[in-house]
Design an enzyme around this catalytic site. Structure first.
Site, PDB file in Angstrom:
ATOM      1  N   ALA A   9       0.823  -1.210   0.000  1.00  0.00           N
ATOM      2  CA  ALA A   9       0.000   0.000   0.000  1.00  0.00           C
ATOM      3  C   ALA A   9       0.855   1.257   0.000  1.00  0.00           C
ATOM      4  O   ALA A   9       0.477   2.281   0.556  1.00  0.00           O
ATOM      5  CB  ALA A   9      -0.942   0.002   1.204  1.00  0.00           C
ATOM      6  N   LYS A 189      17.602   2.828 -14.330  1.00  0.00           N
ATOM      7  CA  LYS A 189      17.243   4.249 -14.454  1.00  0.00           C
ATOM      8  C   LYS A 189      17.305   4.960 -13.108  1.00  0.00           C
ATOM      9  O   LYS A 189      17.562   6.173 -13.051  1.00  0.00           O
ATOM     10  CB  LYS A 189      15.871   4.397 -15.097  1.00  0.00           C
ATOM     11  CG  LYS A 189      14.726   3.699 -14.354  1.00  0.00           C
ATOM     12  CD  LYS A 189      13.967   4.603 -13.439  1.00  0.00           C
ATOM     13  CE  LYS A 189      12.855   3.861 -12.727  1.00  0.00           C
ATOM     14  NZ  LYS A 189      12.056   4.754 -11.856  1.00  0.00           N
ATOM     15  N   THR A 246      12.636   9.905 -14.909  1.00  0.00           N
ATOM     16  CA  THR A 246      13.252   9.840 -13.583  1.00  0.00           C
ATOM     17  C   THR A 246      14.428  10.785 -13.455  1.00  0.00           C
ATOM     18  O   THR A 246      14.708  11.283 -12.354  1.00  0.00           O
ATOM     19  CB  THR A 246      13.690   8.388 -13.292  1.00  0.00           C
ATOM     20  OG1 THR A 246      12.629   7.499 -13.629  1.00  0.00           O
ATOM     21  CG2 THR A 246      14.045   8.197 -11.838  1.00  0.00           C
ATOM     22  N   GLU A 279      15.258   3.564  -4.133  1.00  0.00           N
ATOM     23  CA  GLU A 279      15.728   2.285  -4.649  1.00  0.00           C
ATOM     24  C   GLU A 279      17.129   2.353  -5.255  1.00  0.00           C
ATOM     25  O   GLU A 279      17.898   1.404  -5.176  1.00  0.00           O
ATOM     26  CB  GLU A 279      14.750   1.768  -5.713  1.00  0.00           C
ATOM     27  CG  GLU A 279      13.370   1.428  -5.194  1.00  0.00           C
ATOM     28  CD  GLU A 279      13.304   0.069  -4.522  1.00  0.00           C
ATOM     29  OE1 GLU A 279      14.355  -0.559  -4.351  1.00  0.00           O
ATOM     30  OE2 GLU A 279      12.198  -0.357  -4.175  1.00  0.00           O
TER      31      GLU A 279
END
Length: 335
Positions: A9, A189, A246, A279
């Site tokens: 979520a 990326k 990005t 990330e």
């Protein structure tokens, strides 16, 4: 209409749940935090992510993963990459053979730096698998702004059905069978967004940003060639498209991390301020290991790895990149 279990979520899981609900599908939205689930059930909003967007009645929050997937037509995983392996392993005993599993997670496996589809295939044999990626900020998807993405799966009939479930006038889904290229583009990326953020944080200007994006794409294509990706994928939505998005827009957490590093902020301080997983920090180390195993040269990714690893300052990494000996723009792979 289909019945989906969306696992995760966070902003991306919530946005995709909204797309599915908007298209008339039933969604069970799983979160591991009971307080978050209670808040979503009581207020019909996600208190931590995309809180400006009401959750329609078609979205049912749950803290029970087994209840979320029980009887679901399709399972969609939208957890951070470091939780991906544990999630698919937990799924294995609780979903039936033949249930399609797709994921919107971008990154590599935290344990061995491998591609996520390999992790999923090992844990979930006999299930159709597909990866969703492309240039898409969760906030814009939730708001219904026009977005184009790609879904990669080997089972054409299943992939086409999943594309139809998500596709609407504001969310265009293209089909692919190249899970390697789609997974790789979505992972690398993030590293390159950190690189362009660092350059902008250092005040290097638009020329440097454009050069980094272009040469960064060459690195993605070079690594893709070594892994067997379709080069067309890496110049499409999941490659060049996601890279451009990005690297050039401050909605990107990875770009904001790079900006912070270029301005002298620490990773820990920047992560705390950003408030979500970035990330590219972890992926830079994982891609570095992959490149060394394959013997592939990735100068920009390597520079980011050295910065996030604390072995080089942003300015020294940038100086070292510019000091590299000049050579032909295109190597034997066309990159």
């Amino acid at each position: 209409m289909a019945d989906y279990a969306v696992l995760g979520a966070g902003s991306w899981g919530t946005a995709l749940a909204l797309v599915l609900a908007r298209n008339g599908h039933a969604v069970r939205l799983w979160a591991h935090d009971p307080d978050t689930v209670r808040a979503m059930a009581d207020t019909r909003r996600n208190p931590r992510h995309l809180g400006d967007h009401p959750l329609p009645a078609a979205i049912r929050p749950t803290v029970s993963l087994s209840a979320a997937v029980d009887g679901a037509d399709t399972v969609l995983i939208a957890v951070p990459s470091h939780a991906f392996a544990a999630t698919v392993q937990t799924l294995a005993p609780v979903i039936t053979t033949g249930t399609p599993v797709m994921w919107a997670t971008k990154g590599l496996d935290n344990a061995n730096g491998g591609l996520l589809h390999d992790v999923a295939a090992a844990a979930l044999p006999d299930r159709p698998l597909a990866a969703l990626s492309g240039p898409s900020f969760a906030g814009e998807v939730a708001a219904g702004l026009p977005t184009a993405v790609v879904l990669a799966g080997r089972d054409r009939a299943v992939t086409e059905r999943l594309c139809d479930d998500f596709h609407d006038p504001r969310f265009r889904v293209y089909r692919s069978d190249d899970r390697i290229g789609v997974g790789l583009g979505g992972a690398v990326k993030n590293i390159l967004a950190i690189a362009t953020g660092i350059a902008d944080g250092l005040g290097f200007g638009a020329n440097a940003r454009s050069g980094l994006v272009t040469r960064g794409l060459a690195e993605v294509r070079r690594l893709g060639a070594a892994l067997g990706a379709d080069d067309r994928t890496l110049t499409g939505l999941a490659g060049l498209g996601d890279l451009m998005l990005t690297c050039t827009d401050d909605q990107s957490r990875n770009r904001r991390m790079g900006l912070a590093l270029g301005r002298g902020e620490s990773i820990d301080a920047a992560t705390a301020r950003i408030g979500e997983v970035v990330e590219g920090v972890r992926t830079a180390v994982e891609v570095g290991g992959m490149a060394r195993r394959l013997g592939v040269e990735l100068p920009i990714c390597s520079a980011v790895e050295s910065v996030v690893g604390g072995t080089c300052t942003p300015i020294d990494a940038a100086t070292a990149l510019m000091a590299r000996r000049p050579g032909p723009e295109f190597d034997d792979l066309g990159t």
